[in-house]
Design a protein around this motif. Structure first.
Motif, PDB file in Angstrom:
ATOM      1  N   LEU A  19       0.826  -1.209   0.000  1.00 48.62           N
ATOM      2  CA  LEU A  19       0.000   0.000   0.000  1.00 48.62           C
ATOM      3  C   LEU A  19       0.856   1.252   0.000  1.00 48.62           C
ATOM      4  O   LEU A  19       0.514   2.254  -0.657  1.00 48.62           O
ATOM      5  CB  LEU A  19      -0.937  -0.009   1.209  1.00 48.62           C
ATOM      6  N   ALA A  20       1.985   1.221   0.706  1.00 49.92           N
ATOM      7  CA  ALA A  20       2.886   2.377   0.699  1.00 49.92           C
ATOM      8  C   ALA A  20       3.445   2.630  -0.694  1.00 49.92           C
ATOM      9  O   ALA A  20       3.577   3.782  -1.127  1.00 49.92           O
ATOM     10  CB  ALA A  20       4.011   2.166   1.712  1.00 49.92           C
ATOM     11  N   VAL A  21       3.774   1.562  -1.421  1.00 46.25           N
ATOM     12  CA  VAL A  21       4.280   1.720  -2.784  1.00 46.25           C
ATOM     13  C   VAL A  21       3.208   2.306  -3.696  1.00 46.25           C
ATOM     14  O   VAL A  21       3.481   3.185  -4.533  1.00 46.25           O
ATOM     15  CB  VAL A  21       4.784   0.363  -3.315  1.00 46.25           C
ATOM     16  N   ARG A  22       1.965   1.869  -3.549  1.00 49.47           N
ATOM     17  CA  ARG A  22       0.881   2.406  -4.380  1.00 49.47           C
ATOM     18  C   ARG A  22       0.650   3.883  -4.100  1.00 49.47           C
ATOM     19  O   ARG A  22       0.377   4.665  -5.013  1.00 49.47           O
ATOM     20  CB  ARG A  22      -0.401   1.613  -4.127  1.00 49.47           C
ATOM     21  N   LEU A  23       0.767   4.277  -2.839  1.00 52.64           N
ATOM     22  CA  LEU A  23       0.598   5.693  -2.509  1.00 52.64           C
ATOM     23  C   LEU A  23       1.770   6.519  -3.039  1.00 52.64           C
ATOM     24  O   LEU A  23       1.591   7.643  -3.512  1.00 52.64           O
ATOM     25  CB  LEU A  23       0.476   5.863  -0.995  1.00 52.64           C
ATOM     26  N   ARG A  24       2.962   5.956  -2.977  1.00 53.82           N
ATOM     27  CA  ARG A  24       4.146   6.694  -3.433  1.00 53.82           C
ATOM     28  C   ARG A  24       4.134   6.877  -4.950  1.00 53.82           C
ATOM     29  O   ARG A  24       4.574   7.913  -5.462  1.00 53.82           O
ATOM     30  CB  ARG A  24       5.407   5.952  -2.984  1.00 53.82           C
ATOM     31  N   ARG A  25       3.631   5.898  -5.663  1.00 51.69           N
ATOM     32  CA  ARG A  25       3.600   5.966  -7.127  1.00 51.69           C
ATOM     33  C   ARG A  25       2.316   6.599  -7.669  1.00 51.69           C
ATOM     34  O   ARG A  25       2.122   6.624  -8.887  1.00 51.69           O
ATOM     35  CB  ARG A  25       3.750   4.558  -7.700  1.00 51.69           C
ATOM     36  N   ARG A  26       1.466   7.073  -6.777  1.00 51.99           N
ATOM     37  CA  ARG A  26       0.199   7.699  -7.168  1.00 51.99           C
ATOM     38  C   ARG A  26      -0.673   6.753  -7.988  1.00 51.99           C
ATOM     39  O   ARG A  26      -1.405   7.165  -8.887  1.00 51.99           O
ATOM     40  CB  ARG A  26       0.432   8.986  -7.950  1.00 51.99           C
ATOM     41  N   GLN A  27      -0.594   5.450  -7.684  1.00 48.14           N
ATOM     42  CA  GLN A  27      -1.470   4.474  -8.318  1.00 48.14           C
ATOM     43  C   GLN A  27      -2.834   4.411  -7.657  1.00 48.14           C
ATOM     44  O   GLN A  27      -3.755   3.818  -8.204  1.00 48.14           O
ATOM     45  CB  GLN A  27      -0.809   3.085  -8.290  1.00 48.14           C
ATOM     46  N   LEU A  28      -2.958   5.008  -6.487  1.00 41.45           N
ATOM     47  CA  LEU A  28      -4.225   5.056  -5.747  1.00 41.45           C
ATOM     48  C   LEU A  28      -4.591   6.514  -5.577  1.00 41.45           C
ATOM     49  O   LEU A  28      -3.956   7.255  -4.821  1.00 41.45           O
ATOM     50  CB  LEU A  28      -4.064   4.368  -4.387  1.00 41.45           C
ATOM     51  N   ILE A  29      -5.614   6.951  -6.308  1.00 42.90           N
ATOM     52  CA  ILE A  29      -5.999   8.362  -6.333  1.00 42.90           C
ATOM     53  C   ILE A  29      -7.460   8.463  -5.925  1.00 42.90           C
ATOM     54  O   ILE A  29      -8.296   7.640  -6.321  1.00 42.90           O
ATOM     55  CB  ILE A  29      -5.792   8.971  -7.733  1.00 42.90           C
ATOM     56  N   GLY A  30      -7.765   9.467  -5.143  1.00 44.22           N
ATOM     57  CA  GLY A  30      -9.128   9.683  -4.685  1.00 44.22           C
ATOM     58  C   GLY A  30      -9.237   9.481  -3.187  1.00 44.22           C
ATOM     59  O   GLY A  30      -8.768   8.473  -2.643  1.00 44.22           O
ATOM     60  N   SER A  31      -9.840  10.436  -2.497  1.00 47.47           N
ATOM     61  CA  SER A  31      -9.913  10.365  -1.043  1.00 47.47           C
ATOM     62  C   SER A  31     -10.698   9.149  -0.574  1.00 47.47           C
ATOM     63  O   SER A  31     -10.305   8.468   0.387  1.00 47.47           O
ATOM     64  CB  SER A  31     -10.562  11.650  -0.498  1.00 47.47           C
ATOM     65  N   ARG A  32     -11.809   8.848  -1.226  1.00 40.79           N
ATOM     66  CA  ARG A  32     -12.630   7.722  -0.790  1.00 40.79           C
ATOM     67  C   ARG A  32     -11.908   6.400  -0.992  1.00 40.79           C
ATOM     68  O   ARG A  32     -11.943   5.520  -0.116  1.00 40.79           O
ATOM     69  CB  ARG A  32     -13.954   7.728  -1.552  1.00 40.79           C
ATOM     70  N   GLU A  33     -11.244   6.230  -2.112  1.00 37.46           N
ATOM     71  CA  GLU A  33     -10.525   4.990  -2.376  1.00 37.46           C
ATOM     72  C   GLU A  33      -9.370   4.808  -1.401  1.00 37.46           C
ATOM     73  O   GLU A  33      -9.130   3.700  -0.892  1.00 37.46           O
ATOM     74  CB  GLU A  33      -9.998   4.976  -3.814  1.00 37.46           C
ATOM     75  N   VAL A  34      -8.651   5.894  -1.114  1.00 35.46           N
ATOM     76  CA  VAL A  34      -7.555   5.803  -0.155  1.00 35.46           C
ATOM     77  C   VAL A  34      -8.082   5.465   1.236  1.00 35.46           C
ATOM     78  O   VAL A  34      -7.508   4.636   1.962  1.00 35.46           O
ATOM     79  CB  VAL A  34      -6.757   7.119  -0.141  1.00 35.46           C
TER      80      VAL A  34
END
Length: 452
Positions: A19-34
């Motif tokens: 999950l940290a890698v996805r956040l760092r690479r901006r693969q997870l976008i959107g407040s609700r999804e995060v």
């Protein structure tokens, strides 16, 4: 490596790193999804955690939250969910601890009642609820005595009784005080005296016996049996985040009226659900700005038009011209800071300034997970995202000019993704709990995250 790495299993640590890698690479976008991903991760962490004292679990969750926030500093929803989950777990633990101490309060199972310390100046026992003439240090021949005569009370105050209250006697009885200096009555400061905070703290500490403290330590070491309660609290938070669109849409009929012209910016799923729910019983028109350079306003116009809502798509340059015809401005911010400021898509700040100039109310629509206890100074400027400059100006060879054989400096192109809108120009905040003015946001944040 985490300092509390032993609390979670290795497979859970792999999920944290992923999950940290996805956040760092901006693969997870959107407040609700995060928010949903963070809550799911924390639920699995609590389910498989191995902790002996309760504080070890809280320290582990807070450390995971810091790791994820450092990986995605622009997603403040990570901090929101971390603090809220920790507060929910702490509340469940305190409730269970209170019940445990109440059931095992004394040696026989009965709880010892707490004694309230007496006020020093009010240590005299009162014989009744109302004062009689015996309680007054004045003879019946005085003004107050005549009042008691009218009420049918008999005079029974002698000099000794009056001297005991600190007043000099004025009759000629042998027991009257013969001192030339009368005894002073207690002052108002003595009558209104209260124990000092140090005295109250020492008295309160004396109420908590060593047995209660030892029972609390034992309960904390065995708090792992409360994991089903903790998981249930986290699941309720997840259900709240998942039903945000529906719960926020239920507030639409209270704020949208027939015949209105509503201006929006960008494409917010929360605003879209809000407008679609209102369109079931209201007839209104939505004006969507293109929101360059991302042009996400076009997607919003297509989605609203497909739902049967009259929609007008305009370029950003026409916002100022059409604002006088609008009844309100709806924004779907990325996050709402503690002071009420909005971190919203670029273009929101000039839109809100123009709306404030023309007396058009600005309404921010978002779920409770977007309300953050962090101020702009604490969040740092790193949360302001910069998009690719290719969206603003295509990179070509003509961007670099030559004059007299000397190459000029290249043009610096900035593409900020967010604007910070001050709370002073936002009129209302709509969440799944209803509408909130900016002056009451501190109470809302206190209920969500606690006084800390």
């Amino acid at each position: 490596a985490l300092l509390t790495e032993s609390v979670s299993k290795p497979n859970v640590h792999k999920r944290i790193d992923a999950l940290a890698v996805r956040l760092r690479r901006r693969q997870l976008i959107g407040s609700r999804e995060v928010a949903l991903e963070v809550v799911r991760l924390f639920r699995d962490v609590v389910a498989g955690a191995r902790f002996s004292p309760f504080d070890q679990l809280l320290a582990h969750l807070e450390e995971i939250g810091r790791v994820l926030q450092d990986a995605g500093p622009k997603e403040l929803v990570v901090t929101n969910m971390t603090r809220r989950i920790c507060m929910l777990i702490r509340e469940e633990y305190q409730t269970a601890l209170s019940n445990h101490l109440a059931e095992t309060g004394g040696p026989s199972g009965a709880q010892t009642p707490m004694q309230v310390p007496q006020t020093p100046s009010l240590n005299r026992e009162l014989s009744g609820t109302f004062m009689t003439e015996q309680d007054l240090p004045i003879k019946s021949s005085g003004a107050l005595g005549s009042i008691f005569d009218l009420l049918g009370h008999k005079s029974a105050v002698d000099g000794v009784g009056r001297a005991s209250y600190g007043f000099a006697s004025t009759d000629n009885s042998p027991t009257a005080s013969t001192s030339s200096t009368p005894i002073q009555s207690p002052s108002s400061s003595q009558i209104l005296q209260r124990p000092s905070p140090a005295t109250l703290n020492s008295n309160f500490a004396s109420y908590m016996s060593d047995g209660d403290q030892s029972r609390e330590e034992v309960f904390s070491r065995r708090s792992y049996h409360l994991k089903p309660v903790f998981i249930e609290a986290i699941q309720e938070l997840m259900d709240e985040v998942e039903t945000t669109y529906r719960s926020v849409g239920e507030q639409a009929l209270d704020h949208i009226h027939p015949g209105e012209f509503i201006l929006t910016l960008g494409h917010s799923k929360t605003v879209e659900a809000f407008l679609k729910n209102a369109a079931r019983k209201r007839k209104f028109t939505v004006i969507c700005a293109e929101t360059a350079p991302s042009f996400s306003g076009r997607d919003a116009a297509v989605a609203l038009s497909a739902a049967g809502i009259p929609t007008i798509l305009i370029p950003d340059s026409n916002i100022f011209a059409l604002l006088p015809r609008c009844s309100k401005v709806l924004l779907g911010p990325h996050v709402i800071l503690a002071d009420g400021a909005l971190l919203s898509i670029t273009g929101s700040l000039p839109l809100c300034l123009a709306a404030n100039r023309m007396r058009v109310p600005v309404v921010a629509v978002g779920g409770m997970f977007k309300f953050s206890p962090v101020y702009l100074g604490e969040a740092d400027w790193g949360m302001r995202d910069l998009g690719s400059p290719e969206e603003v100006l295509k990179s070509t060879e003509e961007c670099v000019a030559e004059r007299d054989g000397d190459e000029l400096d290249e043009t610096e192109v900035l593409n900020p993704y967010y604007d910070v809108v001050p709370a002073e120009i936002v009129d209302l905040y709509i969440s799944n709990l209803g509408g909130h003015p900016s002056s009451l946001l501190y109470r809302l944040l206190n209920d969500m995250y606690g006084s800390s």
